[in-house]
Design a protein around this motif. Sequence first.
Motif: not given
Length: 205
Positions: A34-46
């Motif tokens: 098994t293997d995995s990739v995680t993108s953390a800390g995503n932000i949506i801000k105007s």
Amino acid sequence: MTSSKNTKRALLASVLSVMLCCAMLVGSTFAWFTDSVTSAGNIIKSGTLDVEMKWADGTKSPTDTATEWKDASEGAIFDYDLWEPGYTEVRHVKISNIGTLALKYEVRIAATGEVSELADVIDVYYIKDGDQITDRTQLNDSNKIGTLTEVLAKSYAAKGNLLGKKGETVNSDIATIALKMQESAGNEYQGLSIGSEFAIQLVAT
């Protein structure tokens, strides 16, 4: 008869054995890589759209640190009521993007009330990058954008683009606007006004 019963029992035992094997096979645990990739800390801000306009005396250098810049939202940029043929007023206008979003802007000149024929003899000059105007001869056809009547009829007098603010870095444009009453204006223009007043508007999108 006994042989037949024994055969049936043997067959039944075989079937049960096969079913038991299948159940054990289904219940078995398999190992996988098994293997995995995680993108953390995503932000949506105007972002913010915020623009300011300041002005200064156009007879002084727009880059001189001693030049006093005033907030255009707190009073008139042009405020004089004794115009005569040849009279000229020059103002530097600084447009700054103090928000985080890139923007495009338009500078509009609009009159309130009825515009008299006085606007026909007021020439408007716009110097995009700003310039110190110490003599009326510096105003010529190369930087003239029309009479005030013509400018009032347009949707905008000038336009531009500014990048968003990054930290303490602010993107600004400095232009020089001059109004000059034509030397040829005669007595028929005495006592007239450009509407009740006129506004210089900065519109950003």
